[in-house]
Design a protein around this motif. Structure first.
Motif, PDB file in Angstrom:
ATOM      1  N   ASP A 177      92.525  24.101  46.450  1.00 14.04           N
ATOM      2  CA  ASP A 177      93.421  24.106  47.600  1.00 14.04           C
ATOM      3  C   ASP A 177      92.912  23.173  48.700  1.00 14.04           C
ATOM      4  OD1 ASP A 177      94.774  26.034  46.226  1.00 14.04           O
ATOM      5  OD2 ASP A 177      94.208  27.702  47.525  1.00 14.04           O
ATOM      6  N   GLU A 203      96.555  24.161  53.308  1.00 12.65           N
ATOM      7  CA  GLU A 203      97.216  25.084  52.387  1.00 12.65           C
ATOM      8  C   GLU A 203      96.580  26.468  52.477  1.00 12.65           C
ATOM      9  OE1 GLU A 203      98.138  25.340  47.555  1.00 12.65           O
ATOM     10  OE2 GLU A 203      96.918  23.729  48.383  1.00 12.65           O
ATOM     11  N   SER A 254      89.919  27.863  47.245  1.00 15.20           N
ATOM     12  CA  SER A 254      90.546  28.895  46.425  1.00 15.20           C
ATOM     13  C   SER A 254      89.811  30.229  46.553  1.00 15.20           C
ATOM     14  CB  SER A 254      90.587  28.445  44.961  1.00 15.20           C
ATOM     15  OG  SER A 254      91.176  29.440  44.156  1.00 15.20           O
TER      16      SER A 254
END
Length: 351
Positions: free
Chosen positions: A174, A178, A224
């Motif tokens: 990511d 985001e 993530s």
């Protein structure tokens, strides 16, 4: 004859007047620069309409751009105090972004350039975020380190020249922006997530040990695991019926997400022997990150160049600034250039 070929060998102005147009997402923007001097900057946002749906709806964004693009350009030219005939080149974002949204600004810009008989420049949105630093500090010259942190990209770059950079590290999953948006949704915060995380974090303390980064990955990033940790923390508390502070979660997430950005930008500057760190992208508008960058740079005497918050998020001033870079390099585009939803940041350089 291809359109770009018309301008081969032309005499370039030292301080050209460039019209920039940006329409990659939910902002319809137009700006005019003369050299590195910003003359006007217009942004018409559909964010309030998008917020009703919890995020950007491509069809709504495209229609909003269609409605706003003509008046936005007219305002930018008028507020710049120039006649459109004085414009030396037109730059517009051709990617990355939403295809329908990109096509509105790109098509308008190509027609505008053709009507004026001036060069057209197809601008890379991400390079635009990087070029915003040149407006923040008109005396800025490579080489320097660029920290890029946006919704689609997170990277540490060694900016070797105006047109060439080396990727020292980037996200493995990511992007930082985001992750901010996903964390905001977990906390029930409205779109856009980043500013709302920052506001909520001011009411809390960073007292939750969320993971900052896995070890041994050079200048690379990973968000993530951090995103998953926030989700698991909130869900576990809710399933057990335990109270928790959303403000503390926001502050702890923000700290984990931003601290490593500042640390690695400074590490890169020290490794490369650079005395300047510049930054760009929507996440750079975060006040906590801006403070961390300043605090990390100061002990080493590293100069920090931060665009004003307005020029970290999507805007046309940065596209005009990137247009100036390409104008001076003679990199003009043909009118056949198409929009591109995804543009790779580039090949990773040797560390």
């Amino acid at each position: 004859m291809e359109y770009a070929a018309r301008f081969a060998g032309m005499q370039f102005k030292q301080a050209p007047i460039i019209l920039g147009i940006e329409s990659s997402c939910d902002e319809t923007a137009a700006a005019v620069i003369r050299g590195r001097q910003l003359l006007s900057d217009v942004i018409v946002s559909s964010a309030a309409e998008q917020a009703k749906y919890g995020g950007v709806v491509p069809e709504i964004a495209s229609r909003a751009h269609t409605d706003a693009i003509g008046s936005a350009v007219e305002r930018a030219v008028a507020e710049a105090g120039i006649c459109k005939e004085e414009i030396d080149a037109v730059a517009a974002t051709y990617g990355a972004g939403l295809m329908g949204a990109l096509l509105v600004g790109l098509s308008f810009a190509k027609a505008y350039a053709y009507a004026l008989g001036v060069p057209f420049i197809a601008a890379d949105h991400i390079r635009g975020h990087m070029a915003a630093a040149y407006l923040a500090d008109p005396a800025l010259e490579p080489p320097f380190i660029t920290l890029l942190a946006s919704g689609g990209h997170t990277a540490v770059l060694y900016t070797k020249s105006y047109t060439d950079f080396e990727i020292l590290g980037s996200t493995r999953d990511d992007a930082a922006g985001e992750a901010f948006d996903k964390a905001a949704r977990v906390l029930g915060l409205p779109y856009p997530g980043g500013p709302n995380i920052e506001r909520l974090a001011r009411e809390g303390e960073a007292n939750i040990a969320f993971p900052k980064m896995f070890k041994g990955n050079g200048y690379d990033f990973s968000y993530s695991g951090l995103k998953t940790a926030v989700i698991n923390y909130c869900h576990n508390k809710e399933q057990k019926g335990e109270a928790y502070s959303r403000a503390d979660v926001a502050a702890s997430f923000q700290s984990a997400a931003c601290d490593v950005l500042a640390e690695r930008a400074v590490q890169a500057a020290l490794q490369k022997g650079c005395d300047t760190v510049a930054a760009g992208g929507g996440v750079i508008a975060n006040g906590y990150l801006r403070q961390k960058l300043a605090a990390a740079c100061a002990p080493h005497g590293i100069r920090l160049v931060l665009p004003a918050r307005r020029y970290c998020t999507d805007n046309a001033a940065m596209i005009a600034a990137e247009g100036l870079v390409q104008y001076r390099a003679g990199n003009f585009a043909d009118l056949s250039v198409n929009a591109c939803a995804h543009i790779p940041l580039g090949k990773k350089g040797k560390q």
